[in-house]
Design a protein around this motif. Structure first.
Motif, PDB file in Angstrom:
ATOM      1  N   PRO A 107       1.522   4.505  -9.232  1.00 22.17           N
ATOM      2  CA  PRO A 107       0.259   3.996  -9.828  1.00 22.17           C
ATOM      3  C   PRO A 107       0.130   4.466 -11.286  1.00 22.17           C
ATOM      4  N   VAL A 108      -0.335   3.570 -12.166  1.00 25.04           N
ATOM      5  CA  VAL A 108      -0.518   3.891 -13.590  1.00 25.04           C
ATOM      6  C   VAL A 108      -1.934   3.456 -13.994  1.00 25.04           C
ATOM      7  N   VAL A 109      -2.678   4.380 -14.590  1.00 27.17           N
ATOM      8  CA  VAL A 109      -4.054   4.064 -15.041  1.00 27.17           C
ATOM      9  C   VAL A 109      -3.976   3.499 -16.463  1.00 27.17           C
ATOM     10  N   THR A 110      -4.507   2.311 -16.657  1.00 27.69           N
ATOM     11  CA  THR A 110      -4.505   1.645 -17.970  1.00 27.69           C
ATOM     12  C   THR A 110      -5.929   1.238 -18.333  1.00 27.69           C
ATOM     13  N   ASP A 111      -6.058   0.643 -19.546  1.00 23.50           N
ATOM     14  CA  ASP A 111      -7.385   0.152 -19.966  1.00 23.50           C
ATOM     15  C   ASP A 111      -7.866  -0.952 -19.050  1.00 23.50           C
ATOM     16  N   GLN A 112      -6.906  -1.658 -18.422  1.00 21.44           N
ATOM     17  CA  GLN A 112      -7.264  -2.756 -17.531  1.00 21.44           C
ATOM     18  C   GLN A 112      -7.465  -2.284 -16.082  1.00 21.44           C
ATOM     19  N   GLY A 113      -7.367  -1.013 -15.864  1.00 20.23           N
ATOM     20  CA  GLY A 113      -7.524  -0.474 -14.517  1.00 20.23           C
ATOM     21  C   GLY A 113      -6.209   0.069 -13.991  1.00 20.23           C
ATOM     22  N   VAL A 114      -6.178   0.336 -12.681  1.00 15.22           N
ATOM     23  CA  VAL A 114      -4.974   0.899 -12.059  1.00 15.22           C
ATOM     24  C   VAL A 114      -3.961  -0.217 -11.822  1.00 15.22           C
ATOM     25  N   GLN A 115      -2.797  -0.016 -12.410  1.00 21.93           N
ATOM     26  CA  GLN A 115      -1.682  -0.938 -12.165  1.00 21.93           C
ATOM     27  C   GLN A 115      -0.590  -0.184 -11.388  1.00 21.93           C
ATOM     28  N   VAL A 116       0.196  -0.968 -10.679  1.00 18.16           N
ATOM     29  CA  VAL A 116       1.265  -0.358  -9.864  1.00 18.16           C
ATOM     30  C   VAL A 116       2.615  -0.799 -10.406  1.00 18.16           C
ATOM     31  N   VAL A 117       3.444   0.203 -10.718  1.00 19.97           N
ATOM     32  CA  VAL A 117       4.812  -0.073 -11.170  1.00 19.97           C
ATOM     33  C   VAL A 117       5.721  -0.026  -9.947  1.00 19.97           C
ATOM     34  N   ALA A 118       6.325  -1.169  -9.656  1.00 15.24           N
ATOM     35  CA  ALA A 118       7.239  -1.261  -8.509  1.00 15.24           C
ATOM     36  C   ALA A 118       8.672  -1.370  -9.012  1.00 15.24           C
ATOM     37  N   SER A 119       9.520  -0.398  -8.617  1.00 10.52           N
ATOM     38  CA  SER A 119      10.966  -0.456  -8.923  1.00 10.52           C
ATOM     39  C   SER A 119      11.660  -1.001  -7.688  1.00 10.52           C
TER      40      SER A 119
END
Length: 605
Positions: A107-119
């Motif tokens: 999970p990554v917190v950004t200005d647009q909210g929590v985004q999920v980085v999937a590898s």
């Protein structure tokens, strides 16, 4: 800030494209907001097609609904999830094909909210390898479980049992639950355990990579078997010892066959090397007892009347006290074997006849040890072979003795011929000369003296002739002992007028063929004493059997004598006793003045 942002975004794109795995960044709405080049390759979609796509489009249709639930749960409690969780994840390509995938989530917190980085990583090759490994392991398991003649097991580096096969259970008797975790030294004899043999074997296998040997091993029920054992060290790619693979096979039957063959060769070699009959028979009963795992083994020789067995050799508890004992044949297993003319296999006993030239001469028998194994047809065949070797040993020994006797007879023949042609002729000439002088002398005293001298010379010549007959026993040398004894009796009657009755056991006389010369000489001397000293009118010559012995008896009705007093003339009683002792026999003389004399020779059979 605005001027640097495009640069930062460009560097991020390069960084993502440099990653070996596909990277898909998903917003809280479930839409894809960023991908790298590897994601395009893996999915078959272009970057533009992927951006804004609902992430469930990359999930197989049948799994999309459940994926929505998983994604919602993750968003409520987002955490880092690494690869290698072994979840069954499927990824769908643009063309509708699917592949197994391993996915890491961050999970990554950004200005647009929590985004999920999937590898995302395609693990098709790994899955295939895992499936092949599973198939291989299953095949190996089936092979191991299908092998019934071999015990296959794994040991840890310290020798504790880690795996157990059906073949191992069948061979050793332990169920898996009884043996797993226990040290493999439990399969060794107490002697080998005390000597540290199991630890040495592991040490050799660990150092050399492999250890192989054959030896005794012990089952759960304490029974033993002869095993061929191979221990192999198992190491990983770095050389670290992981444990040992042990394979064992029961080769008891092969060892038994090898031991039997060696015993047969050993006995044959001993016979050819000229070992004595008693030594050969002792070797046979010893090997017979060992190889059929019997409690005792015995060779008995039949007496001529076949009613008694004389124990010639035995092996087992109390064996020494049994040799020479006489056992009635009636009611025994030997009697049954004689009747049926074949080996007799009973509970706890096995009897095989000894036969020479179609004639039974004895038996080889074994009796089982308390709580021991039952005898088998293989044991019967082995005893039959040993019985044949015993007969060969007996016949070979007797033939050798006969050859030695013939050699002695040839030497006696030469000496007898020299005595007859030399000394007797010279003495006869001297006697004739003295007799001539006696007829011409006028002195009565001198005439009487010359006549006495001529008489003594006649006695010397007669004794020499008797000695020559002893050296050249004639018919006795040709095994016709009974006929030779009959002729000696007839000579006694012709020369001395003593009627001699003869009672000879013909079968016994045949058995004494190898000792005929000695028997004839003793008989001749005994009958000569009867004719010259006994003043008898009748005499009886007998040859008969007693248990374990042959008996020669000369009985006269003469004047008798006191055996305790020395007597002059002839060969003397001392000479008779010495001859008897030389045959391994004994000589008994019973006589009372005025009541006759009985001379008895006993010879062992």
């Amino acid at each position: 800030m605005d001027s640097t942002r495009p640069v930062e975004m460009g560097a991020l794109e390069q960084l993502l494209d440099a990653m070996p795995d596909a990277v898909v960044v998903v917003a809280a709405s479930g839409r894809v907001v960023r991908v790298n080049g590897r994601a395009e390759e893996l999915s078959g979609y272009s970057r533009d097609e992927l951006i804004g796509m609902a992430v469930e489009e990359l999930v197989p249709e049948g799994l999309r609904q459940s994926h929505l639930g998983h994604r919602a749960a993750y968003q409520r409690a987002p955490t880092v999830r690494t690869m290698g969780t072994h979840l069954d994840i499927r990824f769908r390509r643009r063309d509708g094909s699917e592949f197994p995938a391993d996915i890491a989530l961050s999970p990554v917190v950004t200005d647009q909210g929590v985004q999920v980085v999937a590898s995302v990583r395609d693990i098709t090759a790994r899955k295939r390898a895992e499936e092949e490994l599973v198939r291989a392991q299953e095949s190996f398991r089936l092979v191991v479980e299908g092998v019934r003649d071999y015990a296959i097991l794994m040991l840890d580096p310290f020798g504790r049992v880690r795996s157990w096969s059906p073949g191992a259970m069948r061979l050793n008797g332990f169920a898996a639950g009884e043996i797993l975790g226990r040290h493999f030294s439990i399969f060794y004899t107490p002697e080998d355990q005390a000597a540290g043999k199991p630890a040495r074997e592991l040490a050799v296998a660990g150092e050399a990579g492999r250890y192989e040997e054959e030896g005794w091993r012990v089952r759960k029920d304490d029974s033993r078997y002869w095993a061929n054992v191979v221990i192999t060290a198992i190491r990983d790619s770095t050389g670290k010892l992981l444990g040992f693979a042990k394979i064992a096979r029961d080769v008891t039957e092969r060892k038994r066959q090898d031991d039997r063959l060696r015993a047969v060769v050993e006995i044959a070699q001993a016979a050819l090397e000229g070992h004595a009959e008693q030594e050969l028979l002792g070797l046979i009963v010893r090997r017979a007892r060992e190889l059929v795992e019997a409690g005792a083994s015995t060779i008995g020789l039949l007496e001529p009347e076949q009613e008694t067995l004389t124990i010639a050799a035995t092996d087992g508890p109390g064996a020494d006290a049994l040799v020479g004992q006489h056992v009635p044949v009636a009611g025994s297993a030997t009697a049954q074997a004689l009747t049926e003319r074949q080996p007799i296999l009973l509970d706890g006993a096995l009897v095989v006849l000894l036969a020479s030239g179609g004639r039974a001469i004895g038996s080889l028998s074994v009796s089982g040890a308390p709580g021991g194994r039952r005898f088998t047809d293989g044991d019967r065949e082995l005893l039959g072979l040993f019985a044949a070797q015993a007969v060969v040993a007996i016949d070979y020994t007797r033939v050798r003795e006969e050859l030695e006797r013939v050699a002695v007879l040839e030497d006696r023949e030469r000496i007898g011929r020299e005595l007859h042609d030399g000394a007797i002729q010279a003495l006869f000439a001297e006697g004739m000369a003295l007799q001539g002088l006696a007829t011409v002398t006028a002195d009565p005293a001198l005439r009487a003296r010359l006549e006495r001298t001529v008489g003594r010379l006649d006695e010397v010549i007669r004794d020499l002739r008797n000695y020559i007959f002893g050296l050249r026993p004639g018919l006795a040398a040709d095994r016709h002992l009974a006929r030779a004894l009959q002729e000696l009796a007839e000579q006694l009657e012709q020369q001395h007028g003593v009627a001699c009755a003869v009672d000879i056991d013909q079968a016994l006389a045949a058995r004494l063929a190898a000792r005929a010369a000695d028997v004839v000489q003793i008989t001749r001397e005994a009958l000569s004493n009867v004719g010259r000293h006994a003043a008898a009118t009748t005499c009886r010559l007998s040859l008969y059997a007693e248990p374990g012995a042959a008996v020669l008896e000369v009985d006269d009705d003469g004047q008798g004598f006191d055996p305790g007093k020395p007597r002059e003339g002839g060969w003397g009683l001392r000479n008779l006793r010495e001859r008897a002792a030389g045959m391994g026999g004994t000589l008994d003389i019973e006589s009372v003045p005025g009541e006759g004399t009985t001379v008895t020779l006993r010879m062992p059979l």
